[in-house]
Design an enzyme around this catalytic site. Structure first.
Site, mmCIF file in Angstrom:
data_model
loop_
_atom_site.group_PDB
_atom_site.id
_atom_site.type_symbol
_atom_site.label_atom_id
_atom_site.label_comp_id
_atom_site.label_asym_id
_atom_site.label_seq_id
_atom_site.Cartn_x
_atom_site.Cartn_y
_atom_site.Cartn_z
ATOM 1 N N GLY A 1 0.692 -1.569 -0.115
ATOM 2 C CA GLY A 1 0.190 -0.288 -0.069
ATOM 3 C C GLY A 1 0.704 1.121 0.059
ATOM 4 O O GLY A 1 1.969 1.468 0.554
ATOM 5 N N ARG B 1 -4.734 9.023 -8.395
ATOM 6 C CA ARG B 1 -5.681 8.058 -9.266
ATOM 7 C C ARG B 1 -7.556 7.890 -9.690
ATOM 8 O O ARG B 1 -8.146 8.040 -8.954
ATOM 9 C CB ARG B 1 -5.519 6.706 -8.023
ATOM 10 N N ALA C 1 11.507 9.072 -14.709
ATOM 11 C CA ALA C 1 12.764 9.143 -15.122
ATOM 12 C C ALA C 1 13.534 10.766 -15.721
ATOM 13 O O ALA C 1 14.853 10.661 -15.968
ATOM 14 C CB ALA C 1 13.211 8.289 -16.785
ATOM 15 N N ASN D 1 4.534 1.868 1.942
ATOM 16 C CA ASN D 1 5.932 0.929 1.372
ATOM 17 C C ASN D 1 6.610 2.146 1.760
ATOM 18 O O ASN D 1 7.632 2.097 1.981
ATOM 19 C CB ASN D 1 4.980 0.850 -0.143
ATOM 20 N N LYS E 1 7.987 14.920 -8.917
ATOM 21 C CA LYS E 1 8.999 13.953 -9.230
ATOM 22 C C LYS E 1 8.248 13.568 -10.688
ATOM 23 O O LYS E 1 6.961 13.518 -10.961
ATOM 24 C CB LYS E 1 8.937 12.439 -8.608
ATOM 25 N N ASP F 1 6.696 5.716 -3.997
ATOM 26 C CA ASP F 1 6.930 5.573 -2.471
ATOM 27 C C ASP F 1 8.131 5.525 -1.541
ATOM 28 O O ASP F 1 8.499 6.170 -0.987
ATOM 29 C CB ASP F 1 6.086 4.574 -1.736
#
Length: 307
Positions: free
Chosen positions: A36, A175, A236, A40, A233, A266
């Site tokens: 989760g 999400r 890559a 994590n 974030k 996470d």
């Protein structure tokens, strides 16, 4: 306002952990684990030597007991994990494509974690305990669990908590399948950002949520909400870090063989927050976050062994 990390020596993480089914090989069979997003992050922060308390609800079944035992052995304090008699934890299954990108399938509608703040008296007891922590962490997945009443209670507490000197870290981890009404999601996320000190969003998620174009636009929006430390974030492409004093970009670590991207963000959050709690700079914290994530994407599962 620049955040003073001195004395931030404990963190409480609010969310849900579920049983996890993932590939056991090429034969189509699945192996059972747990994961989760917030759990994590808790696990990787504990690996980094941080004092971590997990805040959630589970059942009184053997699988719930197995998870709590594993978390405690990993160094996570579970005194704020509520046990609900006769209930079972949620379950999710991971499918990954040839590029390591994952899809999730959930069985969680009756999970006890969804009712963590439904009862006013129980919620007040948890809130009183959380006032003792200098730092709280939660995610957009955490928010998607709760009813409108529970969310209102949580937001009210976050305001009181910050007024008392506490810090709130938040990863939107948006999400869309968990938020059928985009307008409702936008309002709730804006309300939480207004109670956030450290934001750790993923640009792709925020583009879906707010239609922002780039990191600069997102950072400006979050700063207008009052967020002091912003780390965006970009997979890559690395991450962009913004504080009152600086803006820096930190490149990601190249990974030759990406196996499974589950838990990458996470683990990055864990690396970043643990480094800041331990006195490292924003740039050093971002480097640790990338270091953790680069190891996680090369292995199967959300929680793996890392250096």
């Amino acid at each position: 306002m620049t955040i003073n990390w001195q004395g931030v020596d404990r963190i409480a993480v609010i969310g849900e952990c579920m049983l996890e089914l993932s590939a056991a090989g090429d034969n189509g069979l699945k192996q059972l684990a747990y994961g989760g997003d917030t759990l994590n992050t808790s696990m990787y922060m504990a690996k980094a030597g941080c004092k971590v308390d997990y805040v959630s609800a589970l059942g009184d079944d053997p699988h719930s007991a197995m998870m709590i035992d594993a978390w405690q052995r990993a160094g996570i304090n579970c005194q704020l994990v509520v046990r609900k008699p006769g209930r079972l934890p949620g379950l999710y299954m991971i499918e990954t494509d040839q590029h390591g990108e994952r899809s999730f399938y959930y069985w969680r509608d009756q999970a006890p974690a969804r009712e963590l703040f439904d009862n006013a008296d129980e919620a007040d007891g948890l809130f009183a305990a959380l006032l003792n922590f200098p730092l709280l962490y939660l995610s957009g997945v955490t928010l998607s669990l709760y009813s409108a009443t529970a969310l209102k209670r949580l937001l009210s507490f976050l305001s009181r908590y910050r007024a008392a000197g506490g810090l709130v870290a938040f990863d939107s981890n948006f999400r869309p399948q968990r938020w059928p009404d985009l307008n409702d999601a936008q309002q709730i996320f804006c309300d939480v950002y207004r109670q956030t000190d450290i934001a750790l969003p993923t640009l792709d998620d925020e583009q879906l949520l707010f239609s922002v174009v780039n990191s600069e636009q997102l950072a400006a929006q979050l700063a207008a909400f009052g967020v002091s430390e912003i780390v965006i974030k970009r997979g890559a492409k690395g991450c962009d870090c913004y504080t009152d004093d600086e803006h820096c970009w930190q490149p990601a670590i190249s990974v030759a063989n990406i196996v499974d991207t589950t838990g990458a963000g996470d683990s990055f959050n864990a690396g970043y927050l643990s480094a800041r709690m331990q006195g490292l700079s924003v740039a050093q914290a971002a480097q640790r976050g990338h270091h953790y994530a680069s190891q996680v994407v090369g292995q199967c599962g959300a929680i793996v062994d890392i250096d």
